[in-house]
Design a protein around this motif. Sequence first.
Motif, PDB file in Angstrom:
ATOM      1  N   MET A   1       0.927  -1.107  -0.163  1.00 51.29           N
ATOM      2  CA  MET A   1      -0.195   0.803   0.236  1.00 51.29           C
ATOM      3  C   MET A   1       0.762   1.076  -0.063  1.00 51.29           C
ATOM      4  O   MET A   1       1.806   1.654   0.709  1.00 51.29           O
ATOM      5  CB  MET A   1      -1.148  -0.046   1.293  1.00 51.29           C
ATOM      6  CG  MET A   1      -2.173   1.044   1.438  1.00 51.29           C
ATOM      7  SD  MET A   1      -3.347   0.969   2.541  1.00 51.29           S
ATOM      8  CE  MET A   1      -2.204   0.042   3.970  1.00 51.29           C
ATOM      9  N   LYS A   2       0.234   2.252  -1.055  1.00 52.43           N
ATOM     10  CA  LYS A   2       1.051   3.903  -0.649  1.00 52.43           C
ATOM     11  C   LYS A   2       0.477   4.251  -1.040  1.00 52.43           C
ATOM     12  O   LYS A   2      -0.854   4.354  -0.834  1.00 52.43           O
ATOM     13  CB  LYS A   2       1.702   3.702  -2.221  1.00 52.43           C
ATOM     14  CG  LYS A   2       2.802   2.542  -2.459  1.00 52.43           C
ATOM     15  CD  LYS A   2       3.950   2.568  -2.567  1.00 52.43           C
ATOM     16  CE  LYS A   2       5.398   1.901  -3.366  1.00 52.43           C
ATOM     17  NZ  LYS A   2       5.068   0.675  -2.718  1.00 52.43           N
ATOM     18  N   GLY A  76       3.863   8.358  -2.092  1.00 53.32           N
ATOM     19  CA  GLY A  76       4.636   6.943  -2.183  1.00 53.32           C
ATOM     20  C   GLY A  76       5.261   6.336  -1.011  1.00 53.32           C
ATOM     21  O   GLY A  76       5.237   4.582  -1.978  1.00 53.32           O
ATOM     22  N   ALA A  77       4.831   6.785   0.398  1.00 53.45           N
ATOM     23  CA  ALA A  77       5.761   5.638   1.202  1.00 53.45           C
ATOM     24  C   ALA A  77       4.464   5.001   1.455  1.00 53.45           C
ATOM     25  O   ALA A  77       3.527   5.138   1.336  1.00 53.45           O
ATOM     26  CB  ALA A  77       6.423   7.003   2.390  1.00 53.45           C
ATOM     27  N   ASP A  78       5.568   3.707   2.453  1.00 51.99           N
ATOM     28  CA  ASP A  78       4.026   2.571   2.987  1.00 51.99           C
ATOM     29  C   ASP A  78       3.669   3.582   4.337  1.00 51.99           C
ATOM     30  O   ASP A  78       4.719   3.786   5.222  1.00 51.99           O
ATOM     31  CB  ASP A  78       5.412   1.557   3.015  1.00 51.99           C
ATOM     32  CG  ASP A  78       3.810   0.646   3.891  1.00 51.99           C
ATOM     33  OD1 ASP A  78       2.995   0.443   4.493  1.00 51.99           O
ATOM     34  OD2 ASP A  78       4.618  -0.480   3.620  1.00 51.99           O
ATOM     35  N   PRO A  79       2.178   3.353   4.333  1.00 52.19           N
ATOM     36  CA  PRO A  79       1.816   4.252   5.656  1.00 52.19           C
ATOM     37  C   PRO A  79       2.019   3.344   6.477  1.00 52.19           C
ATOM     38  O   PRO A  79       2.401   4.833   7.808  1.00 52.19           O
ATOM     39  CB  PRO A  79      -0.008   3.832   4.565  1.00 52.19           C
ATOM     40  CG  PRO A  79       0.087   3.454   4.150  1.00 52.19           C
ATOM     41  CD  PRO A  79       1.497   3.083   3.662  1.00 52.19           C
ATOM     42  N   PHE A  80       2.722   2.468   6.789  1.00 48.47           N
ATOM     43  CA  PHE A  80       2.923   1.109   7.727  1.00 48.47           C
ATOM     44  C   PHE A  80       4.625   1.951   8.401  1.00 48.47           C
ATOM     45  O   PHE A  80       4.936   1.031   8.807  1.00 48.47           O
ATOM     46  CB  PHE A  80       3.219  -0.217   7.389  1.00 48.47           C
ATOM     47  CG  PHE A  80       1.540  -0.983   8.142  1.00 48.47           C
ATOM     48  CD1 PHE A  80       1.284  -1.135   8.823  1.00 48.47           C
ATOM     49  CD2 PHE A  80       0.088  -0.819   6.450  1.00 48.47           C
ATOM     50  CE1 PHE A  80       0.176  -2.047   8.825  1.00 48.47           C
ATOM     51  CE2 PHE A  80      -0.212  -0.864   6.998  1.00 48.47           C
ATOM     52  CZ  PHE A  80      -1.249  -2.047   8.132  1.00 48.47           C
ATOM     53  N   ALA A 105      -3.072  10.267  11.829  1.00 46.52           N
ATOM     54  CA  ALA A 105      -3.785   9.867  10.312  1.00 46.52           C
ATOM     55  C   ALA A 105      -3.041   8.540   9.649  1.00 46.52           C
ATOM     56  O   ALA A 105      -3.669   7.853   8.926  1.00 46.52           O
ATOM     57  CB  ALA A 105      -3.985  11.354   9.396  1.00 46.52           C
ATOM     58  N   LEU A 106      -1.697   8.410   9.422  1.00 46.54           N
ATOM     59  CA  LEU A 106      -1.361   7.969   9.008  1.00 46.54           C
ATOM     60  C   LEU A 106      -1.364   6.212  10.295  1.00 46.54           C
ATOM     61  O   LEU A 106      -1.932   4.912   9.459  1.00 46.54           O
ATOM     62  CB  LEU A 106       0.280   7.306   9.829  1.00 46.54           C
ATOM     63  CG  LEU A 106       0.681   7.807   9.053  1.00 46.54           C
ATOM     64  CD1 LEU A 106       2.828   7.624   9.150  1.00 46.54           C
ATOM     65  CD2 LEU A 106       0.470   7.608   7.598  1.00 46.54           C
ATOM     66  N   TRP A 107      -1.941   6.418  11.512  1.00 50.04           N
ATOM     67  CA  TRP A 107      -2.772   4.919  12.242  1.00 50.04           C
ATOM     68  C   TRP A 107      -3.567   4.768  11.783  1.00 50.04           C
ATOM     69  O   TRP A 107      -4.397   3.630  11.966  1.00 50.04           O
ATOM     70  CB  TRP A 107      -3.002   5.530  14.281  1.00 50.04           C
ATOM     71  CG  TRP A 107      -1.504   5.312  14.680  1.00 50.04           C
ATOM     72  CD1 TRP A 107       0.157   6.019  14.608  1.00 50.04           C
ATOM     73  CD2 TRP A 107      -1.024   4.087  14.913  1.00 50.04           C
ATOM     74  NE1 TRP A 107       0.798   5.382  15.486  1.00 50.04           N
ATOM     75  CE2 TRP A 107       0.270   4.004  16.225  1.00 50.04           C
ATOM     76  CE3 TRP A 107      -1.434   2.978  15.624  1.00 50.04           C
ATOM     77  CZ2 TRP A 107       0.662   3.748  16.625  1.00 50.04           C
ATOM     78  CZ3 TRP A 107      -1.002   2.697  16.363  1.00 50.04           C
ATOM     79  CH2 TRP A 107       0.012   2.268  16.661  1.00 50.04           C
ATOM     80  N   ASP A 108      -4.402   6.001  11.760  1.00 47.42           N
ATOM     81  CA  ASP A 108      -6.134   5.406  10.888  1.00 47.42           C
ATOM     82  C   ASP A 108      -6.259   4.618  10.025  1.00 47.42           C
ATOM     83  O   ASP A 108      -6.786   3.946   9.755  1.00 47.42           O
ATOM     84  CB  ASP A 108      -6.814   7.317  11.035  1.00 47.42           C
ATOM     85  CG  ASP A 108      -7.970   7.200  10.142  1.00 47.42           C
ATOM     86  OD1 ASP A 108      -9.271   6.510  11.090  1.00 47.42           O
ATOM     87  OD2 ASP A 108      -8.712   8.083   9.990  1.00 47.42           O
ATOM     88  N   ILE A 109      -5.372   4.947   8.475  1.00 52.75           N
ATOM     89  CA  ILE A 109      -4.866   3.794   7.750  1.00 52.75           C
ATOM     90  C   ILE A 109      -5.032   2.957   7.749  1.00 52.75           C
ATOM     91  O   ILE A 109      -5.127   1.695   7.677  1.00 52.75           O
ATOM     92  CB  ILE A 109      -3.748   4.751   6.645  1.00 52.75           C
ATOM     93  CG1 ILE A 109      -4.206   5.726   5.933  1.00 52.75           C
ATOM     94  CG2 ILE A 109      -3.622   3.867   5.603  1.00 52.75           C
ATOM     95  CD1 ILE A 109      -3.283   6.764   5.251  1.00 52.75           C
ATOM     96  N   ILE A 110      -4.139   2.444   8.999  1.00 52.62           N
ATOM     97  CA  ILE A 110      -3.453   1.190   9.357  1.00 52.62           C
ATOM     98  C   ILE A 110      -4.691   0.660   9.974  1.00 52.62           C
ATOM     99  O   ILE A 110      -4.975  -1.062   9.453  1.00 52.62           O
ATOM    100  CB  ILE A 110      -1.931   1.567  10.593  1.00 52.62           C
ATOM    101  CG1 ILE A 110      -0.639   1.846   9.854  1.00 52.62           C
ATOM    102  CG2 ILE A 110      -1.802  -0.108  10.803  1.00 52.62           C
ATOM    103  CD1 ILE A 110       0.186   2.541  10.671  1.00 52.62           C
ATOM    104  N   GLY A 111      -5.088   1.086  10.534  1.00 57.19           N
ATOM    105  CA  GLY A 111      -6.543   0.641  11.318  1.00 57.19           C
ATOM    106  C   GLY A 111      -7.689  -0.321  10.859  1.00 57.19           C
ATOM    107  O   GLY A 111      -8.109  -1.146  10.347  1.00 57.19           O
TER     108      GLY A 111
END
Length: 368
Positions: A1-2, A76-80, A105-111
């Motif tokens: 995922m990017k 382009g980065a991996d949100p993890f 926001a990154l944690w929101d995407i990960i979850g």
Amino acid sequence: MKIDTVEAIPYEIGMRKPLLFASGQMTTADHVLVRITTDEGHVGIADVPPRPYTYGETQGSVVAVIETLFAPLLVGADPFARNAINAGMARTVGNFAAKGAVDIALWDIIGKSLGTSVHALLGGFTPTVRVSHMVGFAPAQEMVDEALNYREQYGITSFKVKVGRRPVSLDVDACIALREALGADAELYLDANRGWSANEALAVARACDGLGLLYLEEPCDALEVIGRQRLVRESPLTIMADESVPTLGDVARELHNGGASAISIKTARTGFSESQKILGLCEGLGVDVIMGNQIDSMLGSVATVIFGAAFKHSSRRAAELSNFLEFADFLITEPLVIKNGQISAPTAPGLGVTLDNNKLAAYRLDRK
Ligand code: MUC
Ligand code: MG
């Protein structure tokens, strides 16, 4: 995922009543909504409360730093890869609230991508946390009426009292009136937002001795190093650091230097990732923490309750979670509810809340 897109959307929501404190005042919420979208269609959101009188950020500076410095790192980065992204953002000094929101926001995407709530991902210690309400400057009787009203309406029995006025008798009288009106069981603590010198703060702490106050937050500028150390040693009230500790390193420095013996953690400035490190440091050292409030919107308070409820050490004390009630509106479709003095952490994937796009369209400032 990017990561595909990063948006920093300035918006304005009025306050039902202004919040006044020693370092400034808030009459409207000039915030920024961060929205990060991935190539798999997951969307992470977070709220940025810029507080120029505390950290120097403004609505315009938050938008600029995210668009010009952080978005190029993120797209382009991996949100993890939170740690790589946060290390990249750390190359820009300051800008705490902008960095904190990107992390959330990154944690929101990960979850969302895992189908798991962030509350559970962080460790899910308890489903609810106790709420503390922050009472701004006003004549003593108005402060008492506000506290009584919040106790009556929401069952809140913990109050942070804004102090730092001159003459100091204004604040001492307000504390006496609040204790008399609320009784011995209510939790009361103070926040001076650097309004006094260390010596003035010591005089107030002594004058308030016997009122059963829990903490005195940021009584003077922590850069008044010797005075502050003396205050920590001699004050009958525990001295808590807030705006003097916007990073993990600042927490370590203040605790090591004897500039504070309790710490306010704000997800608005250290997101979930750095807040976790601060919490671990404090727990290991046996230092009390309070989940603080950067005058957060409802979305900002969602982050605070998720983090506060996720760990034993952050859920011991009431968390400052009620000032979103003073905002005229909110941007999420699942309102936070305070009942019997408690708030539940959302359990749906990610932050567990959804952006109301119609409201965002109505309040955003960049497309008018
Ligand atoms: C607090 O705890 O100081 C006031 C200014 C700010 O940045 O946060 C608030 C509350
Ligand atoms: Mg404070």
